[in-house]
Design an enzyme around this catalytic site. Sequence first.
Site, short mmCIF file in Angstrom:
data_model
loop_
_atom_site.label_atom_id
_atom_site.label_comp_id
_atom_site.label_asym_id
_atom_site.label_seq_id
_atom_site.Cartn_x
_atom_site.Cartn_y
_atom_site.Cartn_z
N ASP A 396 24.32 -9.41 -26.49
CA ASP A 396 23.20 -8.59 -25.89
C ASP A 396 23.37 -7.02 -25.84
O ASP A 396 23.14 -6.52 -24.90
CB ASP A 396 23.27 -8.99 -24.41
CG ASP A 396 21.85 -8.63 -23.46
OD1 ASP A 396 20.80 -8.15 -24.03
OD2 ASP A 396 22.05 -8.43 -22.08
N LEU A 397 23.72 -6.66 -26.96
CA LEU A 397 24.26 -5.41 -27.39
C LEU A 397 22.77 -4.45 -27.62
O LEU A 397 21.82 -4.72 -28.38
CB LEU A 397 24.80 -4.98 -28.62
CG LEU A 397 26.37 -5.66 -28.42
CD1 LEU A 397 26.99 -5.71 -29.53
CD2 LEU A 397 27.11 -4.84 -27.29
N GLU A 398 22.63 -3.80 -26.59
CA GLU A 398 21.11 -3.00 -26.65
C GLU A 398 21.14 -1.58 -26.92
O GLU A 398 20.22 -0.71 -26.96
CB GLU A 398 20.46 -2.99 -25.09
CG GLU A 398 20.26 -4.62 -24.91
CD GLU A 398 19.67 -4.53 -23.27
OE1 GLU A 398 19.22 -3.46 -22.69
OE2 GLU A 398 19.66 -5.79 -22.70
N HIS A 399 22.34 -1.12 -27.58
CA HIS A 399 22.56 0.37 -27.94
C HIS A 399 22.74 0.44 -29.63
O HIS A 399 23.53 1.40 -29.81
CB HIS A 399 23.58 0.86 -27.22
CG HIS A 399 23.53 1.01 -25.67
ND1 HIS A 399 22.45 1.93 -24.94
CD2 HIS A 399 23.64 0.01 -24.80
CE1 HIS A 399 22.52 1.61 -23.60
NE2 HIS A 399 23.16 0.49 -23.63
N GLN A 456 14.22 -10.86 -25.81
CA GLN A 456 13.57 -10.38 -24.43
C GLN A 456 12.12 -10.13 -24.47
O GLN A 456 11.89 -8.95 -24.98
CB GLN A 456 14.71 -9.14 -23.97
CG GLN A 456 16.07 -9.68 -23.76
CD GLN A 456 16.75 -8.50 -23.49
OE1 GLN A 456 16.48 -7.58 -22.53
NE2 GLN A 456 17.92 -8.34 -24.13
#
Length: 572
Positions: A396-399, A456
Amino acid sequence: MDPSPRRSARARHGRWLGGGLALAVGAGLALTGATAGTAYAADVNVAKNAGFESGLANWTCSAGSGATVSSPVHGGAAALKATPGGQDNARCAQTVAVRPNSTYILSAWVQGGYAYLGASGTGTTDVSTWTPDSAGWKQLTTRFTTGATTTSVTVYTHGWYGQSAYYADDVSVFGPDGGGGGDPDPVVPATPAGLTAGAVTSSSVALSWNPVSGATGYHVYRDGSKVQSVTGTSATVTGLAADTSYSFQVSAGNAAGESARSAAVATRTSPGGQNPNPAVPRHAVTGYWQNFNNGATVQKLRDVQAQYDIIAVSFADSTATPGQIVFNLDPAVGYASVADFKADIAAKKAAGKSVIISVGGEKGNVTINSDASATAFANSAYALMQEYGFSGVDIDLEHGINSTYLTKALRQLSAKAGPGMVLTMAPQTIDMQNTGTEYFKTALAVKDILTVVNMQYYNSGSMLGCDGKVYSQGSVDFLTALACIQLEGGLDASQVGLGVPASTRGAGSGYVDPQIVKNALDCLTRGTACGSFKPSKTYPALRGAMTWSTNWDATAGNAWSNAVGPHVHNLP
């Protein structure tokens, strides 16, 4: 001539390049030396480390935007990958020694996002050329003439603000030697030292060794036969028999040849056994469990609603070691001990549920951008699986991610954990708009070990569907038309799920009534209850749905799981 850097990074290519730009590609140029048509015997490529085989040596990249990668490459074993930021165009440059009053051919092979190639400080007219997005390698070429007193010139590549990363390889500044010479011919590297065996499973052995100067790759031998070639200093050999002894060696190589093999290391695989993880059902509901108190109902794992088949424990924590993760149980969730938490995981697994550790989240950031960090991630994630009994991991890496090294990390982890590992991903909508994004590339690269991608569909602006039309979040069409991109982009239907908030408080925007989720599921699997968008075919194997979070679901009286859970489990 260049596009204005003040334009939005979301501007589309055809809208903001305009007619004032021209692509100057000197495809037929063969002019070298100081006089047209004259080729000097001393003409060389005066660029150093022109193929990035020695990392970024001799190159300087703005704002840390550059890195070397092992794929894709045009030649050799490495290439440059440079990633623009909002105010940075990922400029990578070096200063080369040149001869005054001389003409040089400047060229480079590029692919990926917008790519520019140029020279400044020529003493005459500085030059540049560029190309828009390119799916394959394309050569950029231009030429410049030095001034009467010019002895050095800066050559550079760069991308464009807010656009995707570009790759560059095999840079050439061909002309008279200015005194600096060209890259020296390589020599055969030394034999690697320090070969050791790490984590061992019933079917795999992890190996690592010390780096060798000048090596561009390494070859791994099992019982005298070459079984793998890698660019880093670690490898996991898979496909081994259980409870069997093996001997391993490694050699180093480059363009000049291959070194002698290292001293052998012997190790034995572990005995085989049954898969300790329950199987994920054909249609599954994923829920994130919060290891913190943010105002939602605080739960212990034993309290998580029975409708959830995959429970993602949120989140692992990063450490000072790149790629490494740990887990710290938050006292706020009320466990008396870590042993109590582990017992809850075991009980959920005994009930047929998969409990996995989630990595990332809105505030979490784990950097995996090298062989070392990939190995650190795999080793630490596997250690958490061993310690707590997690069935796998959620990404869930969002960067931002590096698909090359994240893929390596996940494959190393899979080799350690075995075929029962559960692997899920939760990219944002922008991360899955096309197959060229880092997330999509990662998903496709690990397709054979991937359980499900639960994108998402919230905290998002309007996005393109697979039909090229723009859809706004909060509708059946937004869910189905964006899911279609993944379903038609290479993922199996069983690897696609719909991720939505469990309540209006679960996200900043994008909440939809559970009935809309049910309609979207029916549209994709049965071809019924669609909105204006109707897919060209149905996908009855669609995995299911995901929500953030089980805690916000409980806060809203379990309305989401009570409605969506049974519907998912009754899909065709």
